[in-house]
Design a protein around this motif. Structure first.
Motif, short mmCIF file in Angstrom:
data_model
loop_
_atom_site.label_atom_id
_atom_site.label_comp_id
_atom_site.label_asym_id
_atom_site.label_seq_id
_atom_site.Cartn_x
_atom_site.Cartn_y
_atom_site.Cartn_z
N LEU A 76 2.19 9.96 18.77
CA LEU A 76 2.96 11.19 18.92
C LEU A 76 4.32 11.07 18.22
O LEU A 76 4.78 12.02 17.58
N ALA A 77 4.94 9.90 18.35
CA ALA A 77 6.24 9.68 17.70
C ALA A 77 6.11 9.79 16.18
O ALA A 77 7.00 10.32 15.50
N ALA A 78 4.98 9.32 15.63
CA ALA A 78 4.74 9.41 14.20
C ALA A 78 4.61 10.86 13.75
O ALA A 78 4.80 11.16 12.56
N ARG A 79 4.29 11.74 14.67
CA ARG A 79 4.17 13.17 14.36
C ARG A 79 5.46 13.93 14.67
O ARG A 79 5.49 15.15 14.67
N GLY A 80 6.51 13.18 14.96
CA GLY A 80 7.80 13.80 15.21
C GLY A 80 8.02 14.29 16.62
O GLY A 80 8.96 15.04 16.88
N VAL A 81 7.16 13.87 17.56
CA VAL A 81 7.29 14.28 18.95
C VAL A 81 8.17 13.27 19.68
O VAL A 81 7.88 12.07 19.70
N ASP A 82 9.25 13.73 20.27
CA ASP A 82 10.18 12.87 21.00
C ASP A 82 9.72 12.74 22.45
O ASP A 82 9.82 13.68 23.24
N SER A 97 0.57 14.60 32.36
CA SER A 97 2.01 14.64 32.58
C SER A 97 2.73 15.25 31.38
O SER A 97 3.66 16.06 31.55
N LEU A 98 2.32 14.87 30.16
CA LEU A 98 2.95 15.41 28.95
C LEU A 98 2.76 16.91 28.85
O LEU A 98 3.68 17.65 28.48
N ILE A 107 -1.48 21.08 19.76
CA ILE A 107 -2.06 20.60 18.51
C ILE A 107 -1.67 19.17 18.19
O ILE A 107 -2.54 18.33 17.91
N PRO A 108 -0.38 18.78 18.22
CA PRO A 108 -0.04 17.37 17.98
C PRO A 108 -0.70 16.42 18.99
O PRO A 108 -1.09 15.30 18.64
N LEU A 109 -0.82 16.88 20.23
CA LEU A 109 -1.44 16.04 21.25
C LEU A 109 -2.92 15.81 20.95
O LEU A 109 -3.42 14.69 21.03
N LEU A 110 -3.64 16.88 20.59
CA LEU A 110 -5.06 16.75 20.27
C LEU A 110 -5.26 15.87 19.02
O LEU A 110 -6.20 15.07 18.97
#
Length: 203
Positions: A76-82, A97-98, A107-110
Motif C-alpha cells: 500500500l505504501a508503494a502505491r502512495g497510501v499513508d 480495519s483499513l 481500488i488500491p487495496l484490491l
C-alpha cells in the motif's frame, strides 16, 4: 500445534506432501483442474512462502503469510497510501480495519491484495523444499476479501523466467516448424488488390 493459518493439525487434509522442484506447478494444476475450493497451507524455507493461499473453484483468490500483514502495508505504501497512523485493532483483521477507518480507497487495496496473491503463488512455484496441505473449505469466502488471479499467467511467467535464453530460442524454433509458412497464393490477383492495400503488392 497449528497450521499456517492457526487451525489445529487434527483437521484432515485432502492433499498433502513435500515440496520439490516443479511441485508448485503440478500442485496448482491439481487444484485448478477439478476446481477445488479450500485452503492450501504451505511451510517452506525462505525465500519460499509460508502461510495460506485460498482457492475458489480452482483459482487463487487470497493469501495470508505466516509473517503477518506487513507485506500488505508495504504494498500500500508503494502505491502512495499513508498507513503510518494506523493502529491495529484487537480481534479485527487488517483489511477490515483499513476499510472501516477509511484509511485506504477500495481500488488500491484490491490491487495490493492481488499482488499478495501473485507474490505467494510465485513463491510457491519457485519453492524446492517444505510441506503443503490442502483443506476443503467452502466457508472462507464469506468473510475473506477475494481477488481472483489466473494461475495460467503465473505458470507461463515462471516457465519463461526459469529457461535460459538458448533454451527459449530452441523452443521458438521448434514451435515455428509446427506452423505452415504462407505461400504466394495472391500472385494472380495481386495487381487487382493494390487499390485496397495502399499500393502494396501482395504477390
Amino acid at each position: 500445534s497449528t497450521l499456517g493459518d492457526g487451525r489445529p493439525l487434527s483437521e484432515e487434509a485432502a492433499l498433502a506432501g513435500r515440496m520439490a522442484v516443479g511441485c508448485g506447478a503440478s500442485l496448482l494444476m491439481t487444484i485448478f483442474a477439478p476446481q477445488l475450493t479450500g485452503r492450501l497451507v504451505v511451510v517452506s524455507a525462505p525465500p519460499g512462502p509460508s502461510g495460506t493461499v485460498y482457492f475458489l473453484r480452482g483459482e487463487p483468490v487470497y493469501a495470508s503469510r505466516i509473517e503477518g500483514e506487513g507485506a500488505l502495508l508495504t504494498s500500500l505504501a508503494a502505491r502512495g497510501v499513508d498507513t503510518s497512523g494506523h493502529r491495529a485493532e484487537p480481534g479485527v483483521a487488517l483489511v477490515s480495519s483499513l476499510v472501516r477507518r477509511r484509511v485506504v480507497q477500495p481500488i488500491p487495496l484490491l490491487e495490493a491484495l492481488r499482488d499478495e496473491v501473485r507474490g505467494f503463488v510465485r513463491g510457491l512455484l519457485a519453492a524446492t523444499d517444505g510441506t503443503y496441505r490442502f483443506y476443503d473449505d467452502s466457508k472462507f469466502y464469506e468473510y475473506t476479501p477475494l481477488t481472483v488471479v489466473s494461475p495460467f499467467g503465473l505458470l507461463l511467467e515462471h516457465k519463461r523466467r526459469s529457461l535460459q535464453p538458448a533454451e527459449l530460442l530452441r523452443l521458438g524454433e521448434a514451435l515455428g516448424d509446427r506452423y505452415p509458412s504462407p505461400l504466394p497464393g495472391f500472385a494472380n490477383v495481386a495487381p487487382r488488390l493494390r487499390a485496397f492495400t495502399g499500393g502494396e503488392d501482395l504477390g
